[in-house]
Motif scaffolding. Structure first.
Motif: not given
Lengths: 328, 299
Positions: A36, A39, B119, B189, B193, B199
């Motif tokens: 992920p 992204k 992230y 999150l 997922r 996302e």
């Protein structure tokens, strides 16, 4: 929706006095699957694109322009104008203009006086509001914050009317008392501008300080009270040190704001002859670009201004953080 | 929306140590100082209200802090009618610049702040520092460089010239990153997922909701910032039909020695423009508070 956001809002609002350590995923190895994290750039993309286009590229473009100059060919310099590379010539021109340097001096003097006065006022108001009942505090807070919603130029137009004799009830009242104030004279207009800036931003800064005060756990005050501290001592020994981060933040923003002083003097210029085109560095750059049609010198002045503002705010930040470290 | 105002006074124990209030000298000084401060902040606004109701003669001929033959509606009618309703056009422009600009700024900041918070990717810290530098970059020192660039691209004197730069809010990204770090659990999150959400969908449905309080703050900051901005439209725009209110009122004020009634219109126009924002300030200052300290935690 309501429940989830109410709940999750708590940590952000309550704990904000100290940085919450990001829950890092170290130590726990994640299985590599859909990845992920790729992204991230998708989410960053729109912001970075506009940021680059409207902030970073203009900076470099200004630096580039500041290195150019117009040269006229021919024996008497009457030939066709040609843009050539001029090195640091524009910076030399800007820094040799006494009026431009005086503008810088004026803004520095302004900041040295205006920023502490404003922040002291904001701090005092925030501390006093902490002492009265919630309902009154809410009303007062809103009153003090109101000017922040009024654009700087409109605030200046308003105060301008209050400064001009003939229309201003303030000069009229002072006149009845035997005073003949001249709010727009060469020695006073800078402080009349300072008044406008304080009026606009004192409530806003107060609100930042209030927010920090609210995030202090009440037990701390309770404990201090049990130890016999009076309201004065609590304010001086406890509250002021606790709102230090808010004071630092407001101070940095005020420094940056001061360096950019523009709209207020430009609007007052119409009624105050003492406000010359070089009154502040920002005005000076503006008039170079639009009245004197010398965008290259104007670009150099903008770059100088941005550098000075950043040096001052970084300098202030490193000064306070170093002091903090040595205190510990 | 309702979620946010519930949370403002959260965990604080109700009315700590409510003692009977006596009129001590200290309390009198306290109330006196607060009242004087309130008068100071209200005086120009009060003057504005009084002045808006006056005709040009009483503006100069009567005491400024009291009414004289009030004719508010007549005056406001003039303000709106002048020069083919240009004031209305300015108001709409201001709304367009500030509204659209602030919405986009908030969305972009939310996405970027979320990405920086949640992230792990190469260059994350570098990007963050790069954004922080923008916070300290003085924005009006930028207006001129922006003008130089935009004129090269033939973008000056368009709505874009004011809108595009208004979308950038490094401070918004900073706030959103800190808020996202503190309020969005990684496990949430992960769970989303596992449930198969992409996302983008996670961002649109979960993240934006969780971050609502921070987003309200960013939106309001940016809205006021754009609404109050003067330098950028001043350098970018030459067609007065594209002006926002700030720019328009200054042109009226500056032209008043040629067209005397413009003094009255400037005052009336300022009055009208202050009403919605003053009202918004009164109502919204409590939302504001919630997000503000987020900015002051860096140490």
């Amino acid at each position: 929706m309501t429940t989830s956001s109410v709940k999750s809002a708590q940590p952000g609002a309550g704990d904000s006095a100290r940085p919450t350590a990001p829950p890092k995923a170290t130590g726990r190895r994640r299985t590599r699957r859909a990845r992920p994290d790729r992204k991230a750039w998708l989410f960053l993309g729109p912001f970075l694109a506009v940021y680059l286009f409207a902030m970073i590229i203009p900076v470099f473009y200004a630096i580039y322009q500041s290195l150019l100059k117009v040269e006229r060919s021919g024996p008497l310099g009457l030939g066709a104008p040609k843009v050539v590379f001029g090195g640091l010539d524009n910076y030399a021109i800007a820094l040799q203009q006494d009026a431009f340097l005086e503008g810088f001096g004026r803004v520095l003097l302004f900041g040295i006086v205006q920023v502490p006065v404003m922040l002291l006022l904001s701090l005092v108001l925030a501390l006093l509001l902490d002492q009265i009942s919630d309902r009154w505090a809410g009303l007062m807070r809103a009153t003090y914050f109101l000017p922040y919603g009024i654009p700087g130029v409109i605030a200046t137009i308003l105060w301008g009317f209050l400064y001009v004799p003939g229309i201003s009830p303030i000069t009229e009242m002072l006149g009845d008392l035997g005073f003949q104030p001249d709010f727009l004279g060469p020695d006073t207009v800078l402080w009349s501008i300072a008044n406008i800036v304080i009026w606009e931003f004192a409530g806003y800064n107060m609100l930042i300080i209030v927010a920090q005060l609210k995030s202090v756990p009440q037990e701390l005050y309770e404990a201090a009270r049990i130890d016999g501290a009076g309201p004065w001592q609590i304010a001086l020994r406890l509250k002021i040190p606790l709102v230090r981060p808010a004071l630092i933040l407001t101070c940095v923003f005020s420094i940056i704001g001061t360096m950019q002083l523009f709209a207020e003097p430009l609007v007052l210029k119409k009624i105050a002859p003492a406000v010359i085109p070089d009154y502040t560095p920002n005005l000076s750059a503006y008039f170079d670009a639009f009245s004197n049609a010398n965008i290259y010198v104007a670009a150099a002045k903008s770059v100088i201004l941005a550098v000075v503002a950043m040096v001052l705010s970084f300098g202030f930040l490193s000064l306070v953080t170093r002091k903090q470290r040595s205190e510990r | 929306m309702t979620a946010v105002d519930v949370k403002t006074p959260p965990a604080t124990p109700v009315a700590p140590a409510r003692r009977p209030r006596r009129l001590t000298p200290g309390r009198i000084v306290l109330v006196a100082v607060l009242t004087i401060a309130a008068i100071y902040f209200l005086v120009p606004v009060y003057w504005l209200i009084v002045a808006t109701t006056k005709n040009n003669d009483s503006l100069y001929g009567s005491f400024g802090f009291w009414f004289d033959n009030p004719q508010l509606l007549h005056n406001l009618g003039n303000v709106f009618a002048y020069d083919r309703h240009i004031y209305l056009q300015w108001a709409l422009n201001s709304l367009l610049y500030a509204g659209v600009g602030a919405v986009l700024a908030t969305l972009f900041s939310a996405a970027a702040g979320f990405a920086l918070a949640k992230y792990q990717f190469r260059g994350r810290e570098a990007v963050f520092k790069f954004v922080l530098a923008g916070v300290l970059l003085p924005s009006t020192a930028l207006a001129l460089p922006l003008y130089l660039l935009f004129s090269k691209l033939h973008l000056t004197d368009t709505y874009w010239a004011v809108l595009i730069p208004s979308i950038v809010s490094p401070f918004g990204v900073y706030l959103c990153r800190i808020y996202a770090e503190a309020s969005i659990p990684d496990s949430l999150l992960e769970a989303a997922r596992v449930d198969g959400a992409g996302e983008e969908r996670i961002f649109a449905t979960l993240v934006l909701r969780i971050m609502t309080p921070a987003l309200v703050t960013v939106f309001l900051f940016q809205f006021v910032h754009i609404w109050n901005n003067y330098f950028l439209p001043l350098v970018m725009l030459s067609d007065d039909r594209k002006y926002p209110i700030t720019l328009g009122l200054v042109t009226w004020q500056q032209a008043a020695d040629r067209v005397p009634e413009l003094t009255q219109y400037t005052i009336g126009g300022a009055f009208v423009s202050v009403i919605p924002l003053a009202f918004a300030m009164l109502v919204l200052q409590r939302f504001w508070r919630t997000g503000l300290t987020e900015g002051s935690v860096k140490e």
